[in-house]
Write a protein that holds these residues in place. Structure first.
Motif, mmCIF file in Angstrom:
data_model
loop_
_atom_site.group_PDB
_atom_site.id
_atom_site.type_symbol
_atom_site.label_atom_id
_atom_site.label_comp_id
_atom_site.label_asym_id
_atom_site.label_seq_id
_atom_site.Cartn_x
_atom_site.Cartn_y
_atom_site.Cartn_z
ATOM 1 N N GLU A 1 -4.183 -0.945 -12.886
ATOM 2 C CA GLU A 1 -2.948 -1.617 -12.443
ATOM 3 C C GLU A 1 -2.696 -2.893 -13.246
ATOM 4 O O GLU A 1 -1.555 -3.182 -13.623
ATOM 5 N N ARG B 1 -5.321 2.125 -1.655
ATOM 6 C CA ARG B 1 -4.403 3.222 -1.939
ATOM 7 C C ARG B 1 -3.942 3.834 -0.625
ATOM 8 O O ARG B 1 -2.876 4.413 -0.515
ATOM 9 N N ASN B 2 -4.816 3.738 0.387
ATOM 10 C CA ASN B 2 -4.547 4.327 1.714
ATOM 11 C C ASN B 2 -5.356 3.546 2.744
ATOM 12 O O ASN B 2 -6.116 2.635 2.385
ATOM 13 N N MET C 1 -9.290 1.184 -10.330
ATOM 14 C CA MET C 1 -7.853 1.185 -10.013
ATOM 15 C C MET C 1 -7.235 -0.190 -10.322
ATOM 16 O O MET C 1 -6.145 -0.279 -10.890
ATOM 17 N N ASP D 1 -9.271 2.940 2.528
ATOM 18 C CA ASP D 1 -9.819 1.947 1.588
ATOM 19 C C ASP D 1 -10.071 0.584 2.235
ATOM 20 O O ASP D 1 -10.842 -0.217 1.707
ATOM 21 N N ARG E 1 0.865 -1.192 0.000
ATOM 22 C CA ARG E 1 0.000 0.000 0.000
ATOM 23 C C ARG E 1 0.891 1.228 0.000
ATOM 24 O O ARG E 1 1.606 1.421 0.965
ATOM 25 N N PRO E 2 0.918 2.026 -1.085
ATOM 26 C CA PRO E 2 0.271 1.775 -2.395
ATOM 27 C C PRO E 2 1.083 0.743 -3.182
ATOM 28 O O PRO E 2 2.063 0.210 -2.674
#
Ligand code: ZN
Length: 307
Positions: free
Chosen positions: A132, A111-112, A128, A115, A82-83
């Motif tokens: 990715e 992401r943080n 996302m 989440d 993370r991330p």
């Protein structure tokens, strides 16, 4: 001493010696078995989070974490962070290749920290993940999703959780799930095969689930794997396996893997001790079973070559 007894002792003497010799051999074999496992390790639950690398100036830079793996015989890792930048660094650095560590990269769903509690219903997480997956890493595509958490198993029914499980099955991505036993059934039910084709790695093998319940779920889902960090009830006195768990590991020796779960920096500080702990109880198993759980199962799952 009556002559008959004397004769009988003389007759049984050599046999007793044979029995004693056999017992001594068995004891030696037991000692050999009890030696720590010394083969390669596949760390199937590794995080390289921001607090560790912190823009490459953190307390655990790449060279440091790689040397920890190297000195502990960790030759492959299931990496997520993370991330996702931490995983990308691990996967793409020449230092990783030099250290002889193969990286199996997973897309983290966070992401943080916010989440953690919302990913299962947040469409931006799904977007996302797609981004990715399309981007991949310098050393190859992402091979799985996770680790993700469900603190309430009912959230496995969240729209995004269901979509991600279906996506994983379709794209043959593995998932690393920190969930309870009820959520396993729900996540599996969200896939087209109803869990028969989803490669789900159960982080901590369910935490509190009983060995009977783990057995039941392993029988129900042929590709369900169990990762063993933080697993309560696994080890007993002297760091050796508890009897119930030893039995389960032997029964499903093709389905378990070990992991560090370096979710906080303290786990990096303890990395040597964690791996040593695994080697102790792995040494309690017959060598073939130990090697499977330590290395082969992860290597087979992700097509990592012999080490
Ligand atoms: Zn974790």
């Amino acid at each position: 001493m009556p002559a008959r007894l004397c004769r009988s002792l003389r007759q049984t003497g050599p046999r007793s010696r044979r029995v004693l010799a056999a017992l001594a051999l068995a004891a030696l074999a037991r000692v050999a078995w009890a030696a720590d496992y010394s083969g390669p390790l596949f760390d199937a639950h590794l995080h390289y989070n921001e607090e560790a690398f912190n823009g490459q100036t953190g307390p655990y830079p790449l060279a440091d974490v790689l040397s920890r793996m190297q000195r502990n015989g960790v030759r492959a890792i299931l990496a997520n962070s993370r991330p996702n930048e931490g995983t990308r660094q691990l996967a793409s650095s020449p230092l990783t290749r030099q250290a002889g560590v193969t990286v199996v990269p997973f897309v983290r769903l966070y992401r943080n920290r916010a989440d953690y509690d919302n990913w299962y219903r947040d469409e931006s997480i799904y977007a996302m993940v797609q981004t990715e997956l399309a981007r991949g890493t310098a050393s190859g595509p992402f091979l799985g999703l996770g680790e993700f958490h469900l603190y309430d198993s009912g959230n496995a029914n969240g729209a995004v959780a269901r979509k991600l499980m279906a996506l994983a099955e379709e794209k043959n991505l593995a998932v690393l799930a920190h969930v309870d036993d009820a959520a396993i059934d729900l996540l599996m039910a969200a896939t087209p095969s109803r869990g028969q084709k989803l490669r789900l790695i159960w982080a901590h093998t369910g935490g509190g689930a009983s060995t009977a319940r783990v057995d039941q779920l392993f029988a129900r889902y042929p590709l369900l794997m169990g990762e063993l960090s933080y697993r309560p009830g696994l080890t007993c006195e002297g760091g050796k396996l508890c009897p119930q768990w030893r039995e389960l590991l032997l029964k499903y020796q093709g389905r378990f893997m070990i992991g560090s779960d370096t979710w906080v920096n303290q786990r990096w500080a303890d990395y040597d001790g964690l791996m040593k702990g695994y080697r102790v109880w792995l040494g309690d198993l017959p060598p073939d079973a130990a090697r499977r759980i330590a290395w082969d199962n992860g290597a087979r799952l992700f097509g990592v070559g012999e080490k």
